[in-house]
Design an enzyme around this catalytic site. Sequence first.
Site, short mmCIF file in Angstrom:
data_model
loop_
_atom_site.label_atom_id
_atom_site.label_comp_id
_atom_site.label_asym_id
_atom_site.label_seq_id
_atom_site.Cartn_x
_atom_site.Cartn_y
_atom_site.Cartn_z
N ASN A 188 2.21 17.91 31.46
CA ASN A 188 2.50 17.41 30.10
C ASN A 188 4.00 17.30 29.80
O ASN A 188 4.38 16.67 28.80
CB ASN A 188 1.80 18.27 29.04
CG ASN A 188 0.29 18.07 28.96
OD1 ASN A 188 -0.46 19.00 28.67
ND2 ASN A 188 -0.18 16.85 29.22
N ASP A 246 -8.89 17.87 24.62
CA ASP A 246 -8.31 16.54 24.79
C ASP A 246 -8.68 15.62 23.62
O ASP A 246 -9.69 15.82 22.96
CB ASP A 246 -8.78 15.94 26.13
CG ASP A 246 -7.84 14.87 26.64
OD1 ASP A 246 -6.74 14.70 26.07
OD2 ASP A 246 -8.20 14.18 27.61
C1 IPE Z 1 -5.20 17.93 29.75
O1 IPE Z 1 -5.11 16.86 28.91
C2 IPE Z 1 -4.16 18.96 29.40
C3 IPE Z 1 -4.39 19.65 28.14
C4 IPE Z 1 -5.45 19.53 27.37
C5 IPE Z 1 -3.37 20.58 27.75
P1 IPE Z 1 -4.24 15.57 29.29
O2 IPE Z 1 -4.45 14.59 28.19
O3 IPE Z 1 -2.87 15.96 29.59
O4 IPE Z 1 -4.96 15.10 30.63
P2 IPE Z 1 -4.90 13.72 31.40
O5 IPE Z 1 -3.46 13.33 31.47
O6 IPE Z 1 -5.71 12.74 30.63
O7 IPE Z 1 -5.52 14.02 32.73
C1 IPE Z 2 -4.64 16.99 24.07
O1 IPE Z 2 -4.65 15.79 23.37
C2 IPE Z 2 -3.48 17.87 23.69
C3 IPE Z 2 -2.50 18.09 24.76
C4 IPE Z 2 -2.55 17.65 25.99
C5 IPE Z 2 -1.34 18.89 24.40
P1 IPE Z 2 -3.82 14.54 23.92
O2 IPE Z 2 -2.46 14.60 23.34
O3 IPE Z 2 -3.90 14.48 25.39
O4 IPE Z 2 -4.64 13.35 23.26
P2 IPE Z 2 -4.97 11.95 23.93
O5 IPE Z 2 -5.60 12.21 25.26
O6 IPE Z 2 -3.66 11.24 24.06
O7 IPE Z 2 -5.91 11.31 22.97
MG MG Z 3 -5.14 13.55 26.71
#
Ligand code: IPE
Ligand code: IPE
Ligand code: MG
Length: 247
Positions: A75, A27
């Site tokens: 996602n 994340d």
């Molecule tokens: C979790 O990250 C999913 C992945 C790393 C693929 P998200 O950024 O989607 O999680 P939430 O929305 O903060 O729970």
């Molecule tokens: C995790 O990073 C990658 C995926 C969920 C694909 P994020 O895209 O969730 O990054 P933040 O949470 O917005 O910083």
């Molecule tokens: Mg995220």
Amino acid sequence: MSTQTLTKLPAILDPTKMPQHIAAIMDGNGRWAKQQGLPRIAGHQQGAKTVKSLLRCCKDWGIANFTVYAFSTENWRRPAAEVDFLMKLFEGLLDSELAKLHEEGVRVRFLGDRSQVPIGLQRMMDKSISTTEHNRAVTFNIAINYGGRHEILQACKSIATLIRAGELDPQSIDESVFTQYLDTTGLPDPDLLIRTSGEQRLSNFLLWQLAYTELYITNTHWPDFSNDEFTQAIADYQQRDRRFGKV
Ligand code: IPE
Ligand code: IPE
Ligand code: MG
């Protein structure tokens, strides 16, 4: 990954207490990019470099299984352009890295419901699986369109179908039978879960498999998560007292 660089086991790690399976919720790619004044997609690109580097460590340090959460069933709620970019990034990375992964003895597997991902990516996933299926140096599991609840429901449907066909006795269903119908069948449960970027939640990742996993949550964003911090996470894990309900 390259054949030249062998990452030595850091001295602070006890080789007799290495985790056999590490899972990561990668994340913070977006927040990392924002910090750098870059578009979110630049964070995803940079995050892929972290994956390569940690997979190399797993192989060299004898961690047999490495699982990364790349795209959740939730996602899809992101802007279409970002979803599209991610799907193309996954496909492109598999395409460009497959030969090297194979040469390094990496076995590639996927968790999640493939039927919903773009056909080009599905084909690349199939190719990655079939090319590497006999490799044993390290198993690399990539969760794409993965959700823990979805996985458990799928398992229930498969089991219910077998029962209806008279091929399975409901009384015979125990934990070892049930896990055969999960995407992770054959893999040990993760010993250690790493979540970067500070959120203290599972976000629907490996809900069944994480029942007794040790957690390591760090504020570091995924693109900045270094081999040194990976070492730190494992060192931390090695200090834990895993009681599994015992005294
Ligand atoms: C979790 O990250 C999913 C992945 C790393 C693929 P998200 O950024 O989607 O999680 P939430 O929305 O903060 O729970
Ligand atoms: C995790 O990073 C990658 C995926 C969920 C694909 P994020 O895209 O969730 O990054 P933040 O949470 O917005 O910083
Ligand atoms: Mg995220």
